[in-house]
Design a protein around this motif. Structure first.
Motif, PDB file in Angstrom:
ATOM      1  N   CYS A 150       0.948  -1.679   0.057  1.00 19.19           N
ATOM      2  CA  CYS A 150      -0.104   0.193   0.082  1.00 19.19           C
ATOM      3  C   CYS A 150       0.988   1.804   0.030  1.00 19.19           C
ATOM      4  CB  CYS A 150      -0.558  -0.157   1.181  1.00 19.19           C
ATOM      5  SG  CYS A 150      -2.509  -1.190   1.408  1.00 19.19           S
ATOM      6  N   GLU A 151       2.234   1.405   0.821  1.00 19.42           N
ATOM      7  CA  GLU A 151       2.748   2.447   0.605  1.00 19.42           C
ATOM      8  C   GLU A 151       3.478   3.102  -0.624  1.00 19.42           C
ATOM      9  OE1 GLU A 151       5.206   2.109   4.276  1.00 19.42           O
ATOM     10  OE2 GLU A 151       3.501   2.422   6.049  1.00 19.42           O
ATOM     11  N   ALA A 152       4.409   1.379  -0.955  1.00 11.29           N
ATOM     12  CA  ALA A 152       4.627   1.675  -2.261  1.00 11.29           C
ATOM     13  C   ALA A 152       3.832   1.833  -3.559  1.00 11.29           C
ATOM     14  CB  ALA A 152       5.154   0.397  -2.380  1.00 11.29           C
ATOM     15  N   HIS A 153       2.442   2.298  -3.635  1.00 13.20           N
ATOM     16  CA  HIS A 153       1.901   2.529  -4.819  1.00 13.20           C
ATOM     17  C   HIS A 153       1.401   3.422  -4.263  1.00 13.20           C
ATOM     18  CE1 HIS A 153       3.659  -0.656  -7.341  1.00 13.20           C
ATOM     19  NE2 HIS A 153       3.570  -1.962  -6.474  1.00 13.20           N
ATOM     20  N   GLY A 154       1.229   3.655  -3.065  1.00 13.06           N
ATOM     21  CA  GLY A 154      -0.185   4.808  -2.765  1.00 13.06           C
ATOM     22  C   GLY A 154      -1.457   4.160  -2.667  1.00 13.06           C
ATOM     23  N   LEU A 155      -1.843   2.845  -2.018  1.00 10.26           N
ATOM     24  CA  LEU A 155      -2.861   2.742  -2.146  1.00 10.26           C
ATOM     25  C   LEU A 155      -3.368   3.375  -0.703  1.00 10.26           C
ATOM     26  CD1 LEU A 155      -2.377  -1.136  -2.805  1.00 10.26           C
ATOM     27  CD2 LEU A 155      -3.120   0.771  -4.931  1.00 10.26           C
ATOM     28  N   GLN A 156      -4.582   4.023  -1.019  1.00  4.00           N
ATOM     29  CA  GLN A 156      -4.974   4.601   0.011  1.00  4.00           C
ATOM     30  C   GLN A 156      -5.942   3.562   0.808  1.00  4.00           C
ATOM     31  OE1 GLN A 156      -9.337   6.320  -0.603  1.00  4.00           O
ATOM     32  NE2 GLN A 156      -9.160   6.715   1.359  1.00  4.00           N
ATOM     33  N   HIS A 157      -5.661   3.356   2.383  1.00  3.91           N
ATOM     34  CA  HIS A 157      -5.620   2.317   3.481  1.00  3.91           C
ATOM     35  C   HIS A 157      -5.609   2.421   4.648  1.00  3.91           C
ATOM     36  CE1 HIS A 157      -1.319   2.790   3.321  1.00  3.91           C
ATOM     37  NE2 HIS A 157      -1.278   2.139   4.362  1.00  3.91           N
ATOM     38  N   GLU A 158      -5.915   1.772   5.812  1.00  6.49           N
ATOM     39  CA  GLU A 158      -6.295   1.846   6.533  1.00  6.49           C
ATOM     40  C   GLU A 158      -5.296   0.921   7.711  1.00  6.49           C
ATOM     41  OE1 GLU A 158      -9.290   3.482  10.697  1.00  6.49           O
ATOM     42  OE2 GLU A 158      -9.899   2.951   8.132  1.00  6.49           O
TER      43      GLU A 158
ATOM     44  N   ARG B 230      -9.424  -5.226  17.582  1.00  6.54           N
ATOM     45  CA  ARG B 230      -9.861  -4.342  19.213  1.00  6.54           C
ATOM     46  C   ARG B 230     -10.886  -3.634  18.113  1.00  6.54           C
ATOM     47  NH1 ARG B 230     -10.349  -3.635  24.351  1.00  6.54           N
ATOM     48  NH2 ARG B 230      -8.028  -4.231  24.316  1.00  6.54           N
ATOM     49  N   GLU B 231     -10.675  -2.879  17.081  1.00  6.88           N
ATOM     50  CA  GLU B 231     -11.138  -2.143  15.855  1.00  6.88           C
ATOM     51  C   GLU B 231     -12.049  -3.181  15.206  1.00  6.88           C
ATOM     52  OE1 GLU B 231     -12.597   1.870  14.346  1.00  6.88           O
ATOM     53  OE2 GLU B 231     -12.318   1.008  16.354  1.00  6.88           O
ATOM     54  N   LEU B 232     -11.124  -3.790  14.450  1.00 12.29           N
ATOM     55  CA  LEU B 232     -11.849  -4.434  13.205  1.00 12.29           C
ATOM     56  C   LEU B 232     -13.184  -5.293  14.367  1.00 12.29           C
ATOM     57  CD1 LEU B 232     -10.770  -5.564  11.096  1.00 12.29           C
ATOM     58  CD2 LEU B 232     -10.230  -7.211  11.348  1.00 12.29           C
TER      59      LEU B 232
ATOM     60  N   ARG C 226      -6.471  -9.645  19.231  1.00 16.20           N
ATOM     61  CA  ARG C 226      -6.583  -7.729  19.794  1.00 16.20           C
ATOM     62  C   ARG C 226      -6.030  -7.190  19.110  1.00 16.20           C
ATOM     63  NH1 ARG C 226     -11.616  -6.690  24.611  1.00 16.20           N
ATOM     64  NH2 ARG C 226     -13.727  -7.625  23.482  1.00 16.20           N
ATOM     65  N   ASP C 227      -4.652  -7.718  19.937  1.00 15.92           N
ATOM     66  CA  ASP C 227      -3.401  -6.979  19.238  1.00 15.92           C
ATOM     67  C   ASP C 227      -2.931  -7.301  18.511  1.00 15.92           C
ATOM     68  OD1 ASP C 227      -3.021  -9.669  19.889  1.00 15.92           O
ATOM     69  OD2 ASP C 227      -1.043  -9.935  20.813  1.00 15.92           O
ATOM     70  N   HIS C 228      -3.300  -8.401  17.489  1.00 16.21           N
ATOM     71  CA  HIS C 228      -2.801  -8.465  15.942  1.00 16.21           C
ATOM     72  C   HIS C 228      -2.818  -7.166  15.326  1.00 16.21           C
ATOM     73  CE1 HIS C 228      -2.187 -11.854  17.135  1.00 16.21           C
ATOM     74  NE2 HIS C 228      -2.249 -13.207  15.697  1.00 16.21           N
ATOM     75  N   ARG C 229      -2.666  -6.835  14.063  1.00 12.71           N
ATOM     76  CA  ARG C 229      -2.332  -5.569  13.338  1.00 12.71           C
ATOM     77  C   ARG C 229      -3.032  -5.960  11.962  1.00 12.71           C
ATOM     78  NH1 ARG C 229      -1.520  -0.654  14.527  1.00 12.71           N
ATOM     79  NH2 ARG C 229       0.347  -0.154  13.784  1.00 12.71           N
ATOM     80  N   PHE C 230      -4.125  -5.373  11.471  1.00 10.89           N
ATOM     81  CA  PHE C 230      -4.428  -5.702   9.549  1.00 10.89           C
ATOM     82  C   PHE C 230      -4.685  -3.878   9.172  1.00 10.89           C
ATOM     83  CE2 PHE C 230      -6.437  -7.695  13.993  1.00 10.89           C
ATOM     84  CZ  PHE C 230      -6.349  -9.154  12.709  1.00 10.89           C
ATOM     85  N   VAL C 231      -4.507  -4.468   7.749  1.00  7.90           N
ATOM     86  CA  VAL C 231      -4.815  -3.935   6.943  1.00  7.90           C
ATOM     87  C   VAL C 231      -5.967  -3.490   6.404  1.00  7.90           C
ATOM     88  CG1 VAL C 231      -3.746  -2.200   4.185  1.00  7.90           C
ATOM     89  CG2 VAL C 231      -2.231  -3.540   6.376  1.00  7.90           C
ATOM     90  N   LEU C 232      -6.524  -2.607   6.013  1.00  7.13           N
ATOM     91  CA  LEU C 232      -8.195  -2.138   5.716  1.00  7.13           C
ATOM     92  C   LEU C 232      -8.038  -1.373   4.069  1.00  7.13           C
ATOM     93  CD1 LEU C 232      -8.692  -2.816   8.403  1.00  7.13           C
ATOM     94  CD2 LEU C 232     -10.834  -1.827   7.967  1.00  7.13           C
ATOM     95  N   GLN C 233      -8.381  -2.421   2.873  1.00  7.35           N
ATOM     96  CA  GLN C 233      -7.785  -1.884   2.026  1.00  7.35           C
ATOM     97  C   GLN C 233      -9.578  -2.192   0.564  1.00  7.35           C
ATOM     98  OE1 GLN C 233      -7.534  -2.129  -2.003  1.00  7.35           O
ATOM     99  NE2 GLN C 233      -7.155   0.273  -1.311  1.00  7.35           N
ATOM    100  N   SER C 234      -9.789  -0.403   0.717  1.00  7.39           N
ATOM    101  CA  SER C 234     -11.326  -0.830   0.357  1.00  7.39           C
ATOM    102  C   SER C 234     -11.665  -1.127  -1.136  1.00  7.39           C
ATOM    103  CB  SER C 234     -11.794   1.236   0.741  1.00  7.39           C
ATOM    104  OG  SER C 234     -11.594   1.853  -0.651  1.00  7.39           O
ATOM    105  N   ASP C 235     -10.856  -1.064  -2.109  1.00  5.38           N
ATOM    106  CA  ASP C 235     -10.406  -1.168  -3.466  1.00  5.38           C
ATOM    107  C   ASP C 235     -11.372  -3.140  -3.430  1.00  5.38           C
ATOM    108  OD1 ASP C 235     -10.629   0.894  -4.819  1.00  5.38           O
ATOM    109  OD2 ASP C 235      -8.598   0.931  -4.328  1.00  5.38           O
ATOM    110  N   ALA C 236     -10.425  -3.862  -2.320  1.00  2.44           N
ATOM    111  CA  ALA C 236     -10.333  -5.565  -2.698  1.00  2.44           C
ATOM    112  C   ALA C 236     -12.171  -5.934  -3.106  1.00  2.44           C
ATOM    113  CB  ALA C 236     -10.844  -5.748  -1.372  1.00  2.44           C
TER     114      ALA C 236
END
Length: 372
Positions: free
Chosen positions: A100-108, A113-115, A126-136
């Motif tokens: 996402c960072e290399a190609h400028g993809l909008q993500h969060e 916990r937030e998921l 809850r302590d895991h980390r996730f990339v949310l990408q809206s185009d999938a």
């Protein structure tokens, strides 16, 4: 063209559209359930954890899928958004974020916990980390194959189903293809898109490939509203000691789940075990019970096959300077790229350079690799 599955039907369409006279040979019927391109849904994602170089190919594929939708009048892609993650530092989370960072993809980036707050069905740590990408989202593979084949025929391609290729050989003017019934077909070039049957058809100097039995299953959710595509995205996660993936409820069925690698069972495509075993079901049900809230019991299960190269990347290339083009080794993540791969195969057949990222898909890369 040998094989008119996900990649083969795409290549057939782009070859015909480019003005080539092309014949597709399919061992079974179109959109059959004997290989690797069936089962209602396939993930299309841009946050590509495997390697950032795949992102432009995924973007091009998404453009071409939309173009095929317009041309065919079929709805093929459903945007749901996508989630990719695991522990901090895990391959899926870090790879997806880097893409996402290399190609400028909008993500969060969010934690488990937030998921869970946003998607009540998701009970990942809850302590895991996730990339949310809206185009999938998700593709309907059977419908995609049928649309590509139908449009290929509209552009002049011929498709023959129920024919088995026994073998082929080079001739002075091209290749001779031998069918099981004794018929021979002369062609200037041959394109091999035979999926799990590729190891028996590609030239002897091909990289070693393994075929793996994969099983997916559909749940019967106790909370069906939590799994609607409007509120439940596709996902790839490293949890519970494995790489799991899943889909929302589609077409009247419950959510679909699978584990990449499943039971690491090598398979013979002509003798694939098609009944789900207790071990198959236990693996999938165990994941659902731990991480999908209200997911419910497992219902239907079906097998398919993944064909792996040694490095996990595809082979999409001409074999040296010979009249043979190979597309194989899609390792369980190739279907989403089908139209972009078909477009590239049409260029390769015409003698043109397919461009990036096809350098990493070269036929000779294993032969050229330095000895360890």
């Amino acid at each position: 063209m040998v094989g008119v599955g996900g990649i083969g039907s795409a290549a057939l369409y782009h070859l015909a559209r480019a003005g080539h006279r092309v014949l597709g040979l399919e061992r079974f019927h179109l959109a059959h359930d004997r290989g690797s391109s069936h089962g209602e849904s396939r993930i299309l994602r841009l946050a590509y954890f495997e390697q950032p170089g795949y992102v432009p190919l995924a973007k091009r594929a998404l453009e071409l899928w939309h173009g095929l939708e317009r041309e065919s009048g079929e709805r093929l892609f459903l945007r749901t958004g996508g989630i990719d993650g695991g522990e901090e530092g895990s391959t899926i989370f870090e790879g997806a974020r880097q893409s996402c960072e290399a190609h400028g993809l909008q993500h969060e980036v969010v934690d488990g916990r937030e998921l869970r707050r946003r998607y009540p069905a998701m009970g990942f740590p809850r302590d895991h980390r996730f990339v949310l990408q809206s185009d999938a989202g998700t593709l309907h593979p059977e419908r995609c194959i049928e649309a590509q084949a139908r449009m290929a025929e509209a552009w002049g391609a011929e498709i023959r189903t129920g024919v088995r290729v026994r073998g082929w050989g080079e001739t002075t003017g091209g290749v001779r293809i031998e069918l099981d019934d004794g018929e021979t077909i002369e062609a200037e070039q041959i394109v091999l898109c035979a999926g799990a049957w590729s190891p028996s058809l590609v030239p002897d100097e091909a990289p070693p490939m393994t075929v793996e039995r994969q099983v997916v299953g559909w749940l019967t959710p106790g909370e069906p509203d939590w799994y609607a595509p409007e509120v439940f995205p596709v996902f790839n996660v490293e949890v519970g000691g494995g790489h799991h993936y899943g889909f929302p409820s589609l077409h009247g069925r419950g959510p679909k789940v699978g584990r990449f690698g499943h039971l690491h069972e090598e398979a013979d495509p002509d003798a694939l075990r098609r009944e789900a075993t207790e071990a198959d079901r236990t693996l999938l049900q165990g994941f659902a019970d731990l991480f999908l809230r209200g997911g419910g019991p497992l219902g239907d299960c079906i097998p398919c096959m993944f064909t792996h190269t040694p490095d996990g990347h595809f082979v999409v290339d001409r074999v040296d300077a010979r009249p043979v083009v190979v597309a194989c080794g899609f390792s369980g993540h190739g279907f989403k790229f089908a139209p972009a791969l078909g477009e590239a195969l049409a260029r390769i057949v015409a003698g043109d350079d397919p461009g990036q990222p096809f350098e990493i898909f070269r036929w000779a890369r294993f032969r050229d690799a330095p000895a360890s």
